[in-house]
Design a protein around this motif. Structure first.
Motif, mmCIF file in Angstrom:
data_model
loop_
_atom_site.group_PDB
_atom_site.id
_atom_site.type_symbol
_atom_site.label_atom_id
_atom_site.label_comp_id
_atom_site.label_asym_id
_atom_site.label_seq_id
_atom_site.Cartn_x
_atom_site.Cartn_y
_atom_site.Cartn_z
ATOM 1 N N PHE A 1 -26.321 16.309 4.916
ATOM 2 C CA PHE A 1 -26.208 14.857 4.819
ATOM 3 C C PHE A 1 -25.162 14.430 3.794
ATOM 4 O O PHE A 1 -24.919 13.251 3.613
ATOM 5 C CB PHE A 1 -27.572 14.258 4.456
ATOM 6 C CG PHE A 1 -28.620 14.504 5.509
ATOM 7 C CD1 PHE A 1 -28.747 13.632 6.576
ATOM 8 C CD2 PHE A 1 -29.452 15.602 5.433
ATOM 9 C CE1 PHE A 1 -29.692 13.855 7.548
ATOM 10 C CE2 PHE A 1 -30.414 15.833 6.412
ATOM 11 C CZ PHE A 1 -30.541 14.955 7.478
ATOM 12 N N MET A 2 -24.560 15.413 3.111
ATOM 13 C CA MET A 2 -23.515 15.145 2.129
ATOM 14 C C MET A 2 -22.641 16.381 2.056
ATOM 15 O O MET A 2 -23.159 17.504 2.038
ATOM 16 C CB MET A 2 -24.143 14.844 0.759
ATOM 17 C CG MET A 2 -23.222 14.192 -0.242
ATOM 18 S SD MET A 2 -22.960 12.447 0.142
ATOM 19 C CE MET A 2 -22.204 11.888 -1.402
ATOM 20 N N TYR B 1 -29.756 7.522 -4.660
ATOM 21 C CA TYR B 1 -29.317 8.862 -4.300
ATOM 22 C C TYR B 1 -29.959 9.353 -3.006
ATOM 23 O O TYR B 1 -29.338 10.089 -2.234
ATOM 24 C CB TYR B 1 -29.621 9.833 -5.442
ATOM 25 C CG TYR B 1 -28.894 9.497 -6.727
ATOM 26 C CD1 TYR B 1 -27.519 9.687 -6.832
ATOM 27 C CD2 TYR B 1 -29.565 8.978 -7.827
ATOM 28 C CE1 TYR B 1 -26.831 9.371 -7.992
ATOM 29 C CE2 TYR B 1 -28.891 8.653 -9.000
ATOM 30 C CZ TYR B 1 -27.524 8.850 -9.076
ATOM 31 O OH TYR B 1 -26.839 8.530 -10.224
ATOM 32 N N GLN B 2 -31.217 8.961 -2.756
ATOM 33 C CA GLN B 2 -31.887 9.425 -1.550
ATOM 34 C C GLN B 2 -31.203 8.926 -0.285
ATOM 35 O O GLN B 2 -31.299 9.532 0.782
ATOM 36 C CB GLN B 2 -33.355 8.958 -1.531
ATOM 37 C CG GLN B 2 -34.211 9.528 -2.652
ATOM 38 C CD GLN B 2 -34.149 8.679 -3.912
ATOM 39 O OE1 GLN B 2 -33.223 7.880 -4.085
ATOM 40 N NE2 GLN B 2 -35.144 8.845 -4.774
ATOM 41 N N ALA B 3 -30.488 7.800 -0.401
ATOM 42 C CA ALA B 3 -29.796 7.218 0.758
ATOM 43 C C ALA B 3 -28.291 7.461 0.712
ATOM 44 O O ALA B 3 -27.553 6.913 1.542
ATOM 45 C CB ALA B 3 -30.080 5.717 0.828
ATOM 46 N N ASN B 4 -27.835 8.277 -0.261
ATOM 47 C CA ASN B 4 -26.395 8.501 -0.438
ATOM 48 C C ASN B 4 -25.636 7.174 -0.537
ATOM 49 O O ASN B 4 -24.578 6.986 0.078
ATOM 50 C CB ASN B 4 -25.826 9.351 0.704
ATOM 51 C CG ASN B 4 -26.303 10.789 0.646
ATOM 52 O OD1 ASN B 4 -26.587 11.304 -0.436
ATOM 53 N ND2 ASN B 4 -26.414 11.433 1.799
ATOM 54 N N LEU B 5 -26.203 6.258 -1.344
ATOM 55 C CA LEU B 5 -25.635 4.920 -1.518
ATOM 56 C C LEU B 5 -25.314 4.723 -2.993
ATOM 57 O O LEU B 5 -26.187 4.878 -3.858
ATOM 58 C CB LEU B 5 -26.638 3.860 -1.050
ATOM 59 C CG LEU B 5 -26.236 2.396 -1.185
ATOM 60 C CD1 LEU B 5 -24.983 2.104 -0.377
ATOM 61 C CD2 LEU B 5 -27.378 1.494 -0.731
ATOM 62 N N PHE B 6 -24.058 4.372 -3.295
ATOM 63 C CA PHE B 6 -23.586 4.273 -4.673
ATOM 64 C C PHE B 6 -22.897 2.931 -4.884
ATOM 65 O O PHE B 6 -22.073 2.506 -4.074
ATOM 66 C CB PHE B 6 -22.623 5.421 -4.978
ATOM 67 C CG PHE B 6 -23.179 6.774 -4.660
ATOM 68 C CD1 PHE B 6 -23.849 7.502 -5.619
ATOM 69 C CD2 PHE B 6 -23.050 7.305 -3.382
ATOM 70 C CE1 PHE B 6 -24.379 8.751 -5.322
ATOM 71 C CE2 PHE B 6 -23.579 8.545 -3.074
ATOM 72 C CZ PHE B 6 -24.244 9.275 -4.046
ATOM 73 N N HIS B 7 -23.239 2.272 -5.977
ATOM 74 C CA HIS B 7 -22.676 0.957 -6.284
ATOM 75 C C HIS B 7 -22.230 0.928 -7.748
ATOM 76 O O HIS B 7 -22.945 1.372 -8.640
ATOM 77 C CB HIS B 7 -23.720 -0.143 -6.060
ATOM 78 C CG HIS B 7 -23.277 -1.500 -6.519
ATOM 79 N ND1 HIS B 7 -22.463 -2.307 -5.761
ATOM 80 C CD2 HIS B 7 -23.521 -2.185 -7.668
ATOM 81 C CE1 HIS B 7 -22.230 -3.435 -6.425
ATOM 82 N NE2 HIS B 7 -22.854 -3.385 -7.578
ATOM 83 N N THR B 8 -21.018 0.423 -7.977
ATOM 84 C CA THR B 8 -20.492 0.241 -9.337
ATOM 85 C C THR B 8 -19.846 -1.128 -9.421
ATOM 86 O O THR B 8 -19.132 -1.540 -8.502
ATOM 87 C CB THR B 8 -19.455 1.319 -9.690
ATOM 88 O OG1 THR B 8 -20.080 2.604 -9.692
ATOM 89 C CG2 THR B 8 -18.851 1.073 -11.066
ATOM 90 N N ARG B 9 -20.083 -1.832 -10.528
ATOM 91 C CA ARG B 9 -19.387 -3.092 -10.768
ATOM 92 C C ARG B 9 -18.769 -3.063 -12.152
ATOM 93 O O ARG B 9 -19.326 -2.467 -13.083
ATOM 94 C CB ARG B 9 -20.326 -4.293 -10.605
ATOM 95 C CG ARG B 9 -21.535 -4.298 -11.518
ATOM 96 C CD ARG B 9 -22.430 -5.503 -11.237
ATOM 97 N NE ARG B 9 -22.991 -5.454 -9.888
ATOM 98 C CZ ARG B 9 -23.803 -6.376 -9.381
ATOM 99 N NH1 ARG B 9 -24.123 -7.428 -10.122
ATOM 100 N NH2 ARG B 9 -24.287 -6.246 -8.175
#
Length: 255
Positions: free
Chosen positions: A173-174, A201-209
Motif C-alpha cells: 500500500f506504500m 498514517y493508517q490512510a497514507n494521508l499527509f498534511h502540512t501547512r
C-alpha cells in the motif's frame, strides 16, 4: 525508494499532491486593489503557469501528452497537463495507434485573485494538483513550487491510494518511506516558515501547512513606499496583514 521493489505486474499506486499557496498584499484604495488583481493576474497568466508546470513534469521524469490552458475574464487562469511515464506513452505502429498501459496522471493549476472589501487587502491564491501513477512521486517538486510563487501561506496534502502487488502476492500500500511532507522540503526553506503537520498514517494521508515568519512590510505594499506612511499606519497595516495570514493559515475566522 532505496531498493527497487520486485512487483508482480506494474506499480499502480496512485500518488496525489495538492499544493496551495496564498500571497497577501496591501492596496490602499479600491482602485489599487483592482490594479493589483490585474497586475498579479498578468504576472501569473496561463503562459507562465504552463512554463512552471512543464518544469514540474520534467522534474518528476514524466512525458507530456497534452496541454490545455485558459485565461479567464475578469481574472484567473487554469492549466491542465496530461502526463505519463516515458515507458507508457502511446506509440504508432504501421499506421495504427497502439497504447500501452497509460498512467492516468495529470498536473493542474488554477489561480484565484480576490480582495477584502474593508481592509484594503488583496489575496492571490494558487492551487496546484499533481497526480501520478506508478513509481513517480511529485514530492521532489515542492521546493521549486514554493520558490516559483510569493508564498506567504502554504498548505499541502499528499496521499497514496490503492495497492500494488509484490512477486510473492503480498499487497503493497506504500512503495516509499513517508513520515512528513516536511522531509521533502529543504531546511533553508523550512526555516522561513512556521510549519505544522496533521498526518493519518493508517490512510497514507499527509498534511502540512506553513506560515511565513518574517514580514518586510515593503514587500506587501502595492504602489506605495513604507516611508510615505506614518509609524502608526505602518503598524496597523502590518497587523491587518498578519491577521489575514493567521486566519488563512488556521482555516477559520479568528479576529
Amino acid at each position: 525508494m532505496d531498493e527497487r521493489l520486485k512487483l508482480y505486474g506494474f506499480n499502480n499506486l496512485t500518488k496525489a499532491l495538492s499544493f496551495n499557496i496564498y500571497d497577501v498584499c496591501y492596496a490602499k484604495t479600491p482602485r489599487e486593489q483592482k490594479e493589483y488583481i490585474a497586475y498579479i493576474d498578468q504576472q501569473y497568466n496561463s503562459e507562465r503557469l504552463t512554463d512552471i508546470l512543464t518544469h514540474v513534469v520534467e522534474m518528476i521524469g514524466a512525458k507530456i501528452l497534452h496541454i490545455s490552458r485558459q485565461d479567464y475574464d475578469p481574472q484567473g487562469a487554469s492549466v491542465t497537463i496530461l502526463v505519463a511515464e516515458e515507458s507508457q506513452v502511446p506509440v504508432e505502429l504501421t499506421g495504427e495507434t497502439v497504447l500501452a498501459h497509460l498512467d492516468k496522471s495529470h498536473v493542474t493549476v488554477h489561480t484565484y485573485p480576490e480582495y477584502h472589501p474593508d481592509k484594503c487587502l488583496a489575496t492571490f491564491r494558487v492551487d496546484i494538483d499533481v497526480a501520478t501513477c506508478g513509481e513517480i512521486t511529485p514530492l521532489s517538486t515542492l521546493d521549486y513550487l514554493i520558490g516559483s510563487f510569493d508564498s506567504d501561506i502554504i498548505t499541502m496534502d499528499y496521499r497514496v491510494r490503492g495497492f500494488t502487488r509484490a512477486e510473492d502476492g503480498r499487497k503493497l500500500f506504500m512503495d516509499h518511506y513517508m513520515s512528513s511532507i516536511q522531509n521533502y522540503i529543504k531546511k533553508e526553506t523550512l526555516e522561513r516558515y512556521d510549519a505544522v503537520d496533521i498526518n493519518v498514517y493508517q490512510a497514507n494521508l499527509f498534511h502540512t501547512r506553513m506560515l511565513i515568519k518574517e514580514m518586510d512590510l515593503q514587500n506587501y505594499l502595492f504602489n506605495i513606499d513604507t516611508h510615505e506612511l506614518p509609524p502608526k499606519v505602518r503598524l496597523e497595516i502590518t497587523n491587518n496583514l498578519r491577521q489575514e495570514m493567521i486566519e488563512i493559515f488556521s482555516g477559520r475566522n479568528v479576529f
